[in-house]
Design an enzyme around this catalytic site. Structure first.
Site, PDB file in Angstrom:
ATOM      1  N   LYS A   1      -4.701   1.221   3.536  1.00 47.52           N
ATOM      2  CA  LYS A   1      -4.943   0.015   4.332  1.00 47.52           C
ATOM      3  C   LYS A   1      -4.242   0.099   5.674  1.00 47.52           C
ATOM      4  O   LYS A   1      -4.679  -0.483   6.652  1.00 47.52           O
ATOM      5  CB  LYS A   1      -4.364  -1.206   3.593  1.00 47.52           C
ATOM      6  CG  LYS A   1      -5.148  -1.648   2.382  1.00 47.52           C
ATOM      7  CD  LYS A   1      -4.561  -2.973   1.869  1.00 47.52           C
ATOM      8  CE  LYS A   1      -4.607  -3.058   0.366  1.00 47.52           C
ATOM      9  NZ  LYS A   1      -3.374  -3.475  -0.267  1.00 47.52           N
ATOM     10  N   LYS A  27      -4.637  10.123   1.371  1.00 44.89           N
ATOM     11  CA  LYS A  27      -5.192   9.009   0.600  1.00 44.89           C
ATOM     12  C   LYS A  27      -5.738   7.923   1.532  1.00 44.89           C
ATOM     13  O   LYS A  27      -5.093   7.623   2.547  1.00 44.89           O
ATOM     14  CB  LYS A  27      -4.049   8.436  -0.255  1.00 44.89           C
ATOM     15  CG  LYS A  27      -4.423   7.338  -1.189  1.00 44.89           C
ATOM     16  CD  LYS A  27      -3.163   6.656  -1.739  1.00 44.89           C
ATOM     17  CE  LYS A  27      -2.481   5.805  -0.695  1.00 44.89           C
ATOM     18  NZ  LYS A  27      -1.464   4.886  -1.199  1.00 44.89           N
ATOM     19  N   LYS A  81       7.322   5.254   3.057  1.00 45.39           N
ATOM     20  CA  LYS A  81       7.349   4.003   3.830  1.00 45.39           C
ATOM     21  C   LYS A  81       8.635   3.880   4.624  1.00 45.39           C
ATOM     22  O   LYS A  81       8.628   3.386   5.762  1.00 45.39           O
ATOM     23  CB  LYS A  81       7.184   2.797   2.896  1.00 45.39           C
ATOM     24  CG  LYS A  81       5.741   2.563   2.482  1.00 45.39           C
ATOM     25  CD  LYS A  81       5.533   1.124   2.058  1.00 45.39           C
ATOM     26  CE  LYS A  81       4.086   0.854   1.718  1.00 45.39           C
ATOM     27  NZ  LYS A  81       3.884  -0.490   1.180  1.00 45.39           N
TER      28      LYS A  81
HETATM   29  P1  TYM Z   1      -2.035  -1.702  -3.215  1.00 49.28           P
HETATM   30  O1  TYM Z   1      -2.206  -3.067  -2.668  1.00 49.28           O
HETATM   31  O2  TYM Z   1      -1.530  -0.637  -2.313  1.00 49.28           O
HETATM   32  O3  TYM Z   1      -3.386  -1.168  -3.830  1.00 49.28           O
HETATM   33  C1  TYM Z   1      -4.119  -1.950  -4.730  1.00 49.28           C
HETATM   34  C2  TYM Z   1      -4.777  -1.042  -5.759  1.00 49.28           C
HETATM   35  O4  TYM Z   1      -5.643  -0.108  -5.131  1.00 49.28           O
HETATM   36  C3  TYM Z   1      -5.340   1.206  -5.566  1.00 49.28           C
HETATM   37  N1  TYM Z   1      -5.574   2.139  -4.436  1.00 49.28           N
HETATM   38  C4  TYM Z   1      -6.400   3.193  -4.494  1.00 49.28           C
HETATM   39  N2  TYM Z   1      -7.187   3.680  -5.473  1.00 49.28           N
HETATM   40  C5  TYM Z   1      -7.937   4.782  -5.200  1.00 49.28           C
HETATM   41  N3  TYM Z   1      -7.922   5.409  -3.986  1.00 49.28           N
HETATM   42  C6  TYM Z   1      -7.148   4.945  -2.977  1.00 49.28           C
HETATM   43  N4  TYM Z   1      -7.158   5.552  -1.798  1.00 49.28           N
HETATM   44  C7  TYM Z   1      -6.344   3.794  -3.207  1.00 49.28           C
HETATM   45  N5  TYM Z   1      -5.484   3.087  -2.429  1.00 49.28           N
HETATM   46  C8  TYM Z   1      -5.019   2.086  -3.214  1.00 49.28           C
HETATM   47  C9  TYM Z   1      -3.887   1.163  -5.951  1.00 49.28           C
HETATM   48  O5  TYM Z   1      -3.553   2.198  -6.850  1.00 49.28           O
HETATM   49  C10 TYM Z   1      -3.775  -0.213  -6.564  1.00 49.28           C
HETATM   50  O6  TYM Z   1      -4.167  -0.182  -7.927  1.00 49.28           O
HETATM   51  N6  TYM Z   1       2.223  -1.688  -5.784  1.00 49.28           N
HETATM   52  C11 TYM Z   1       0.845  -2.114  -5.848  1.00 49.28           C
HETATM   53  C12 TYM Z   1       0.669  -3.599  -6.090  1.00 49.28           C
HETATM   54  C13 TYM Z   1       1.368  -4.146  -7.286  1.00 49.28           C
HETATM   55  C14 TYM Z   1       0.995  -3.966  -8.637  1.00 49.28           C
HETATM   56  C15 TYM Z   1       1.915  -4.728  -9.401  1.00 49.28           C
HETATM   57  C16 TYM Z   1      -0.027  -3.239  -9.256  1.00 49.28           C
HETATM   58  C17 TYM Z   1       2.464  -4.973  -7.265  1.00 49.28           C
HETATM   59  N7  TYM Z   1       2.768  -5.320  -8.551  1.00 49.28           N
HETATM   60  C18 TYM Z   1       1.835  -4.752 -10.778  1.00 49.28           C
HETATM   61  C19 TYM Z   1      -0.088  -3.273 -10.641  1.00 49.28           C
HETATM   62  C20 TYM Z   1       0.835  -4.024 -11.392  1.00 49.28           C
HETATM   63  C21 TYM Z   1       0.188  -1.770  -4.531  1.00 49.28           C
HETATM   64  O7  TYM Z   1       0.811  -1.623  -3.535  1.00 49.28           O
HETATM   65  O8  TYM Z   1      -1.150  -1.762  -4.557  1.00 49.28           O
END
Ligand code: TYM
Length: 329
Positions: free
Chosen positions: A196, A193, A112
């Protein structure tokens, strides 16, 4: 008492089938076995610039998507991170026990940061805030997709360091990955991957994409030049399409092999598109019902914040006492 589960998603960009299969579907499946808290991590989203009006709308959209996917607000808590100030408070205390080197090594930070002209300190502290989210609720299980495993390891490292400096305080959280769908790849480039923020209209299937768009994106997905599916030599694109089908359908490996071996790619794509549409159409219908009920989403979020605030404040109190910070007698 049931063990506690915590997870969250950023309200930035459009939620896609990777987010659904990697995390949200798993949340729905396990919510009745745990005391579950599902968070909308808006403070994580602003580690890179967000248009304020769009962010405000995206927070409610994400809450409505949690509900539409099947998170039951009577059973589980849906809440917004910035509505509970203890997340930021605990984050500060944890930054004080986290070596900068640990943060600079995070692969998501490096990726990032490379995209930014100036790197905000928040981007570096991102995983500490994530650790605070989890440790604040003493969560035992954190269901996420595979890309979050490094952040979860860091969370355990931070918890361990705090515990060894100040005495046993935090529960060690475990990562829970789905057996299929933990890493869904981009349709246009299956070596990356699904994300978004990736540009390109053929990259991701958004949960709110109309059926015709979903079909078009999947029919255009990258495969290879072989005539059909050969399970012994699956290219990344074909493996990804099969993974998407399997994660939505719940079929086991034997069913997948029996059904898809030798199938031509055109037919494979058609069947994947049918499966995705059949799963997303009911979700989209529920989403439209939820957003048409004025005030409902805000009421769920208000109640969620009220429910978890006492838990969060109790942890902050405990941490303050452990660290010797001021607590009124
Ligand atoms: P975020 O918003 O990027 O993604 C949300 C969830 O989706 C999963 N994910 C995927 N799983 C499979 N294939 C993909 N291509 C894919 N892209 C995203 C992510 O693994 C995630 O579970 N840092 C985290 C948010 C967060 C969080 C937390 C999660 C903040 N605090 C505490 C768990 C516990 C994030 O950016 O997720």
């Amino acid at each position: 008492m049931k063990p506690r589960v915590f997870s969250g998603m950023q309200p930035s960009g459009n939620l896609h089938i990777g987010n659904y299969l990697g995390a949200l579907k798993n949340w729905v499946r396990i919510q009745s076995d745990y005391e579950a808290i599902f968070c909308i991590v808006d403070m994580h989203a602003v580690t890179v610039y967000q248009n304020p009006d769009e962010l405000r709308a995206k927070i409610r959209e994400l809450a409505a998507l949690y509900l539409a996917a099947g998170i039951d607000p009577k059973q589980s808590t849906i809440m917004v991170q910035s509505a509970v100030p203890a997340h930021a408070e605990l984050c500060w205390m944890l930054t004080c026990v986290t070596p900068v080197g640990w943060l600079q090594r995070m692969t998501q930070f490096k990726a990032k940061a490379a995209e930014q002209e100036t790197v905000g300190d928040g981007l570096l502290q991102y995983p500490v805030l994530m650790a605070a989210d989890i440790l604040l609720y003493q969560a035992a299980i954190v269901p996420v997709g595979e890309d979050q495993t490094q952040h979860l390891e860091l969370t355990r490292d931070i918890a361990q360091r705090f515990n060894s400096l100040y005495g046993e305080t935090f529960v060690m959280p475990e990562t829970s990955l789905p057996s299929v769908g933990a890493r869904i790849m981009g349709l246009d480039d299956p070596t990356k991957k699904m994300s978004k923020s990736a540009p390109g209209s053929g990259h991701a299937v958004a949960l709110l994409d109309p059926p015709a768009t979903i079909r078009k994106k999947i029919m255009r997905a990258t495969t290879d030049s072989a005539p059909g599916v050969d399970f012994d030599v699956l290219s990344p694109g074909v493996a990804n399409l099969l993974g998407i089908f399997q994660a939505f359908s719940g079929w086991d490996d034997a069913q997948m092999r029996a059904h898809f071996s030798g199938m031509r790619y055109g037919e494979l794509k058609k069947q994947v598109a049918d499966m995705v549409i059949a799963n997303l159409e009911p979700l989209q219908k529920r989403y439209n019902e939820i957003v048409s009920e004025k005030g409902y989403v805000d009421a769920v979020l208000r109640e969620g914040a009220e429910r978890v605030t006492p838990i969060a404040n109790a942890t902050v109190e405990l941490v303050k006492r452990r660290m010797g910070l001021y607590t009124p007698c």
